[in-house]
Design a protein around this motif. Structure first.
Motif, short mmCIF file in Angstrom:
data_model
loop_
_atom_site.label_atom_id
_atom_site.label_comp_id
_atom_site.label_asym_id
_atom_site.label_seq_id
_atom_site.Cartn_x
_atom_site.Cartn_y
_atom_site.Cartn_z
N GLY A 1 22.05 22.58 -14.56
CA GLY A 1 21.22 22.19 -15.70
C GLY A 1 19.74 22.35 -15.34
O GLY A 1 19.32 22.01 -14.23
N ALA B 1 17.43 24.37 -23.96
CA ALA B 1 16.40 23.99 -23.00
C ALA B 1 16.99 23.44 -21.71
O ALA B 1 16.27 23.27 -20.71
N MET B 2 18.28 23.14 -21.72
CA MET B 2 18.95 22.64 -20.51
C MET B 2 19.74 23.77 -19.85
O MET B 2 20.30 23.58 -18.77
N HIS C 1 5.03 17.49 -20.78
CA HIS C 1 6.20 16.77 -20.26
C HIS C 1 6.73 17.43 -18.98
O HIS C 1 7.10 16.75 -18.02
N ARG D 1 16.19 21.22 -15.56
CA ARG D 1 15.47 19.99 -15.90
C ARG D 1 13.99 20.27 -16.10
O ARG D 1 13.50 21.34 -15.85
N ARG D 2 13.26 19.22 -16.53
CA ARG D 2 11.82 19.36 -16.71
C ARG D 2 11.07 19.23 -15.38
O ARG D 2 9.90 19.60 -15.31
N SER D 3 11.75 18.73 -14.39
CA SER D 3 11.04 18.28 -13.18
C SER D 3 10.95 19.31 -12.07
O SER D 3 10.42 19.03 -11.01
N MET E 1 12.35 23.63 -17.72
CA MET E 1 12.39 24.13 -19.10
C MET E 1 12.38 22.96 -20.08
O MET E 1 12.85 21.86 -19.78
N ILE E 2 11.82 23.22 -21.27
CA ILE E 2 11.79 22.26 -22.38
C ILE E 2 11.77 23.09 -23.65
O ILE E 2 11.38 24.27 -23.62
#
Lengths: 320, 320
Positions: free
Chosen positions: B141, B76-77, B216, B143-145, B203-204
């Protein structure tokens, strides 16, 4: 949601000032930058309620100890602490307990500039797993395997205090506050570990007791050693105990001291004294490495002595 | 002694062929070399008996799952798996159990060239904590943001199979082998995660269910999304369940799928198809990111639908 909030509330601010933490708690992974020319040193340890501590132990002390155990491993490698992750399993979401645990963890983390970069909070029987991450210049990590015949065998601090505190607690006897601190809030010898880079030929931290842990150095190095009991550094409480009932088992074979045990070439004795002073940590020479295998202890009168057990073993039945 | 031997016997040979492991299991720390230009990605997760799995679960499956959960976080990273550490707590030293656990762990580790570099074996209530370590080129990487309005919302594989398997097991109903595998031996989408570097904006991995985990991403990105239930990728078993009793809660709000959920700019839809094919992993577009906050699900007939619960929560009482 709630578990994330609990973690965030209590831990996320820890050590946020390290620029090498590119991304901290709150994503799928933390992203970390290892300094150029350094190797990453990692160690993981679990403390379980009823095994490593009593279920009613002070949570602030547990927060301290959960991290201290890992920092002691970094110290034993000559690595500089950088980051930690925490997997905490709790029977229930007890905010007071978590706050106190976080306080103990945070105080020690701050003292060593350790950032908490990841965590997992789970429901279940009380236990805590901490992984520590440290940095050491490539090739300078101090392994267990480097001891040489003739090296001085040395230890930091004093031995057996945690074992004596545990024995007294188990007997329901009174325990002096400073002795109890030695069991519940051990001091990882981080500064000494760093000062011994390029000086110690082999090193380990004393978690299972001197006989077992020095045994690991000797096994890894393919050597033996002679240790003089009279030279073991003892606190006044331990010295009384040993004088009264020849309780050498306490400094030799009880665990949880988290002192460093290491070997140094005799020609570097003066440099060792300087390093110990710089790290503000007393160091005692307790014996010599020798080619003959086996670990031999000698009493003050010169007669040999052997511990009844080597050290702590989680699964004694499986040893046979 | 015995615990060290158990670890050594079962795990030490794992992944010994990685030259970036400068020192593996058997010292105070492992020493690892992070490739130049890379950041280190780390994640720690605990599985507890009676919470995350049944106490009589197949140990080989547990060994697989304990590592799979972490590899899914690395995926996910967009990070490439490298090393793992394992803290295993067992009620007793059961050699057969440990061997089977090690077999499951080792098979998945080998498939992804993951070296086991540290461990702790402890006596206590059954649980396992794994920390994974991966590498990602600095700054890449995922991230979720990073989601942006208009991005496509995508998921890999199929959703809800693990939740259906768990429901059937809890009801004592028969469970098809392939469905049960989805619960007990989830496939971390490592190749897809790597293929999505430079393509996915956020991504998560889906451990707590689509609604919670996509939530999230949206919270971290400060955005909302609309998801069409008709576009959720469903296995035949799930499609039957949904057709029979409109059980959208299974693909939307049940956990343990370990599929990837990510966002991609619509202009990159063709590149996404290429990446999915290269990774041999089906990908479905299920909705759109939008500026309006909130996560909205629409039924095939266009009417809105809301899950009764968002996803798995370890401490529901603390959420209030």
């Amino acid at each position: 949601m709630s578990e994330l909030r609990l973690i965030a509330e209590h831990f996320a601010r820890l050590g946020a000032d390290r620029p090498d933490v590119r991304l901290g708690v709150g994503d799928d992974c933390a992203l970390l930058q290892v300094a150029a020319g350094c190797e990453l040193a990692v160690s993981i340890d679990t403390l379980v309620s009823g095994v490593h501590f009593l279920s009613d132990s002070d949570p602030e002390g547990l927060g301290h100890k959960a991290l201290a155990v890992g920092l002691s491993d970094l110290a034993a490698m000559g690595a500089e602490p950088a980051w930690a992750t925490l997997a905490l399993t709790l029977p229930a979401a007890d905010d007071g307990w978590i706050s106190a645990f976080a306080r103990g963890f945070a105080a020690l983390a701050s003292a060593h500039r350790v950032a908490l970069v990841g965590g997992d909070l789970t429901q279940g029987p009380l236990s805590m797993t901490v992984q520590v991450h440290g940095l050491v210049p490539a090739g300078q990590g101090i392994r267990r395997s480097g001891a040489r015949p003739g090296d001085l065998v040395c230890v930091s601090g004093t031995l057996g205090d945690a074992g004596l505190a545990l024995t007294l607690l188990q007997e329901g006897a009174p325990v002096a506050a400073d002795l109890r601190e030695r069991l519940e809030r051990p001091t990882p010898r981080v500064a000494l570990g760093l000062a011994l880079r390029g000086l110690a030929t082999a090193m380990i931290d004393l978690s299972d007791g001197l006989a077992a842990d020095l045994g690991h150095i000797l096994a890894a190095s393919g050597l033996g050693a002679e240790v003089e009991l009279a030279r073991l550094p003892l606190s006044p409480a331990l010295a009384r105990q040993v004088a009264e009932c020849e309780a050498w088992g306490l400094p030799v074979a009880s665990g949880d001291d988290y002192e460093l045990c290491f070997t140094v070439p005799p020609a570097r004795a003066r440099a060792l004294a300087v390093a110990a002073r710089r790290a503000c940590c007393p160091v005692a020479v307790i014996g010599r490495v020798r080619s003959l295998s086996g670990l031999v202890f000698t009493r003050p009168d010169g007669t040999p002595w052997q511990p009844q057990r080597l050290g702590y073993d989680h699964f004694p039945a499986a040893a046979e």
